[in-house]
Design a protein around this motif. Structure first.
Motif, mmCIF file in Angstrom:
data_model
loop_
_atom_site.group_PDB
_atom_site.id
_atom_site.type_symbol
_atom_site.label_atom_id
_atom_site.label_comp_id
_atom_site.label_asym_id
_atom_site.label_seq_id
_atom_site.Cartn_x
_atom_site.Cartn_y
_atom_site.Cartn_z
ATOM 1 N N CYS A 42 2.533 -28.653 12.931
ATOM 2 C CA CYS A 42 1.070 -28.712 13.044
ATOM 3 C C CYS A 42 0.518 -27.677 14.009
ATOM 4 C CB CYS A 42 0.644 -30.095 13.503
ATOM 5 S SG CYS A 42 0.956 -31.382 12.303
ATOM 6 N N TYR A 43 1.230 -27.427 15.108
ATOM 7 C CA TYR A 43 0.685 -26.563 16.155
ATOM 8 C C TYR A 43 1.473 -25.287 16.392
ATOM 9 C CZ TYR A 43 -1.814 -30.853 17.074
ATOM 10 O OH TYR A 43 -2.575 -31.980 16.923
ATOM 11 N N ASN A 44 2.738 -25.255 15.993
ATOM 12 C CA ASN A 44 3.593 -24.103 16.274
ATOM 13 C C ASN A 44 4.319 -23.623 15.029
ATOM 14 O OD1 ASN A 44 3.494 -23.958 19.310
ATOM 15 N ND2 ASN A 44 4.208 -26.052 19.066
ATOM 16 N N TRP A 45 4.759 -22.387 15.077
ATOM 17 C CA TRP A 45 5.685 -21.849 14.088
ATOM 18 C C TRP A 45 6.863 -21.297 14.880
ATOM 19 C CZ3 TRP A 45 6.893 -16.685 14.433
ATOM 20 C CH2 TRP A 45 6.015 -15.891 15.155
ATOM 21 N N ALA A 46 8.014 -21.157 14.227
ATOM 22 C CA ALA A 46 9.212 -20.739 14.964
ATOM 23 C C ALA A 46 10.145 -19.929 14.083
ATOM 24 C CB ALA A 46 9.944 -21.968 15.492
ATOM 25 N N LEU A 47 10.903 -19.049 14.742
ATOM 26 C CA LEU A 47 11.952 -18.253 14.107
ATOM 27 C C LEU A 47 13.266 -18.526 14.807
ATOM 28 C CD1 LEU A 47 10.217 -14.739 14.094
ATOM 29 C CD2 LEU A 47 10.471 -16.274 12.143
ATOM 30 N N LEU A 48 14.349 -18.481 14.050
ATOM 31 C CA LEU A 48 15.677 -18.538 14.659
ATOM 32 C C LEU A 48 16.142 -17.119 14.941
ATOM 33 C CD1 LEU A 48 17.652 -21.245 12.660
ATOM 34 C CD2 LEU A 48 16.741 -21.381 14.981
ATOM 35 N N LEU A 49 16.649 -16.886 16.148
ATOM 36 C CA LEU A 49 17.202 -15.592 16.523
ATOM 37 C C LEU A 49 18.719 -15.729 16.565
ATOM 38 C CD1 LEU A 49 14.823 -14.675 19.489
ATOM 39 C CD2 LEU A 49 14.458 -14.396 17.049
ATOM 40 N N THR A 50 19.400 -14.892 15.827
ATOM 41 C CA THR A 50 20.856 -14.945 15.732
ATOM 42 C C THR A 50 21.458 -13.749 16.454
ATOM 43 O OG1 THR A 50 20.672 -16.043 13.598
ATOM 44 C CG2 THR A 50 22.789 -15.032 14.118
ATOM 45 N N PHE A 51 22.469 -14.005 17.265
ATOM 46 C CA PHE A 51 23.126 -12.944 18.017
ATOM 47 C C PHE A 51 24.487 -12.650 17.412
ATOM 48 C CE2 PHE A 51 20.003 -14.816 20.711
ATOM 49 C CZ PHE A 51 19.424 -13.731 21.337
ATOM 50 N N ASP A 52 24.927 -11.391 17.537
ATOM 51 C CA ASP A 52 26.153 -10.945 16.892
ATOM 52 C C ASP A 52 27.428 -11.466 17.546
ATOM 53 O OD1 ASP A 52 24.547 -9.555 15.166
ATOM 54 O OD2 ASP A 52 24.892 -7.602 16.085
ATOM 55 N N ASN A 53 27.359 -11.887 18.825
ATOM 56 C CA ASN A 53 28.585 -12.222 19.531
ATOM 57 C C ASN A 53 28.989 -13.695 19.478
ATOM 58 O OD1 ASN A 53 26.416 -12.949 21.150
ATOM 59 N ND2 ASN A 53 27.493 -12.521 23.060
ATOM 60 N N ASP A 54 28.120 -14.585 18.990
ATOM 61 C CA ASP A 54 28.492 -15.995 18.889
ATOM 62 C C ASP A 54 27.564 -16.722 17.922
ATOM 63 O OD1 ASP A 54 26.096 -16.699 20.247
ATOM 64 O OD2 ASP A 54 27.096 -16.601 22.178
ATOM 65 N N ASP A 55 27.731 -18.022 17.835
ATOM 66 C CA ASP A 55 26.917 -18.790 16.892
ATOM 67 C C ASP A 55 25.833 -19.611 17.591
ATOM 68 O OD1 ASP A 55 28.560 -20.602 18.126
ATOM 69 O OD2 ASP A 55 29.183 -21.615 16.289
ATOM 70 N N LYS A 56 25.459 -19.229 18.799
ATOM 71 C CA LYS A 56 24.419 -19.952 19.532
ATOM 72 C C LYS A 56 23.075 -19.262 19.330
ATOM 73 C CE LYS A 56 27.630 -21.762 22.846
ATOM 74 N NZ LYS A 56 28.139 -21.728 24.201
ATOM 75 N N ASP A 57 22.295 -19.805 18.416
ATOM 76 C CA ASP A 57 20.978 -19.245 18.117
ATOM 77 C C ASP A 57 19.979 -19.582 19.212
ATOM 78 O OD1 ASP A 57 21.962 -18.365 15.681
ATOM 79 O OD2 ASP A 57 21.228 -20.110 14.595
ATOM 80 N N TRP A 58 18.941 -18.786 19.294
ATOM 81 C CA TRP A 58 17.783 -19.080 20.135
ATOM 82 C C TRP A 58 16.598 -19.313 19.215
ATOM 83 C CZ3 TRP A 58 17.640 -15.065 24.726
ATOM 84 C CH2 TRP A 58 18.697 -15.344 25.605
ATOM 85 N N VAL A 59 15.552 -19.918 19.755
ATOM 86 C CA VAL A 59 14.344 -20.204 18.987
ATOM 87 C C VAL A 59 13.163 -19.482 19.638
ATOM 88 C CG1 VAL A 59 12.765 -22.000 18.178
ATOM 89 C CG2 VAL A 59 15.231 -22.460 18.293
ATOM 90 N N ILE A 114 7.243 -19.070 23.480
ATOM 91 C CA ILE A 114 8.329 -19.646 24.270
ATOM 92 C C ILE A 114 9.615 -19.259 23.557
ATOM 93 C CG2 ILE A 114 9.439 -21.736 25.121
ATOM 94 C CD1 ILE A 114 6.748 -23.128 25.065
ATOM 95 N N LEU A 115 10.576 -18.742 24.308
ATOM 96 C CA LEU A 115 11.890 -18.379 23.780
ATOM 97 C C LEU A 115 12.897 -19.313 24.436
ATOM 98 C CD1 LEU A 115 13.627 -16.426 22.084
ATOM 99 C CD2 LEU A 115 13.668 -14.901 24.071
ATOM 100 N N THR A 116 13.601 -20.108 23.626
ATOM 101 C CA THR A 116 14.521 -21.120 24.162
ATOM 102 C C THR A 116 15.869 -21.075 23.446
ATOM 103 O OG1 THR A 116 13.923 -22.849 22.562
ATOM 104 C CG2 THR A 116 12.586 -22.708 24.556
ATOM 105 N N THR A 117 16.817 -21.789 24.038
ATOM 106 C CA THR A 117 18.062 -22.036 23.324
ATOM 107 C C THR A 117 17.734 -22.996 22.182
ATOM 108 O OG1 THR A 117 18.549 -23.866 24.841
ATOM 109 C CG2 THR A 117 19.540 -21.711 25.345
ATOM 110 N N LYS A 118 18.620 -23.084 21.225
ATOM 111 C CA LYS A 118 18.416 -24.003 20.101
ATOM 112 C C LYS A 118 19.149 -25.304 20.402
ATOM 113 C CE LYS A 118 19.183 -24.426 15.146
ATOM 114 N NZ LYS A 118 20.435 -25.036 14.785
ATOM 115 N N ALA A 119 18.473 -26.403 20.196
ATOM 116 C CA ALA A 119 19.097 -27.707 20.388
ATOM 117 C C ALA A 119 20.169 -27.917 19.319
ATOM 118 C CB ALA A 119 18.048 -28.808 20.293
#
Length: 129
Positions: A42-59, A114-119
């Motif tokens: 309703c209030y936000n949109w988000a993208l997943l950011l993927t890094f080449d060195n591991d499988d821990k995405d950020w949002v 806001i740039l965060t780790t992904k839960a």
């Protein structure tokens, strides 16, 4: 707002600045799928950011421009959310980590965010789509 495919569906922003910023914070190469459809609520949109060195995405999350909130309210909402996350962390509550945030368009990415780790886990909506 006109319907635009891919990551620019909800806002026009500086994708190159986002890529650079995320890579600098993470110390790793970052891959960006510019055709990905943003997740949206309703209030936000988000993208997943993927890094080449591991499988821990950020949002990467930003308020929707059609949310009806003023620029001042959006800035306060972002600051409030960041503060809530950081206080929760101090109290040993398992929660995402804020990597970067900005409450106005006065940044290189050109939108509030806001740039965060992904839960860990999955979204409920992913099970019903």
């Amino acid at each position: 707002m006109p319907s635009t495919p891919g990551i620019f569906r909800y806002a026009t922003f500086n994708i190159n600045a986002l890529v650079k910023h995320a890579a600098e914070l993470r110390g790793a190469r970052y891959s960006c799928d510019v055709l990905q459809e943003p997740m949206s609520g309703c209030y936000n949109w988000a993208l997943l950011l993927t890094f080449d060195n591991d499988d821990k995405d950020w949002v990467f999350r930003s308020p929707r421009q059609d949310s009806g909130f003023s620029k001042q309210t959006i800035a306060k909402m972002i600051e409030s959310e960041v503060t809530s996350i950081r206080v929760s962390k101090l109290n040993s509550i398992p929660i995402i980590e804020v990597k970067s945030h900005y409450g106005s368009v006065l940044n290189n990415i050109r939108i509030p965010y806001i740039l965060t780790t992904k839960a860990p886990g999955f979204s409920i909506s992913s099970k019903f789509v």
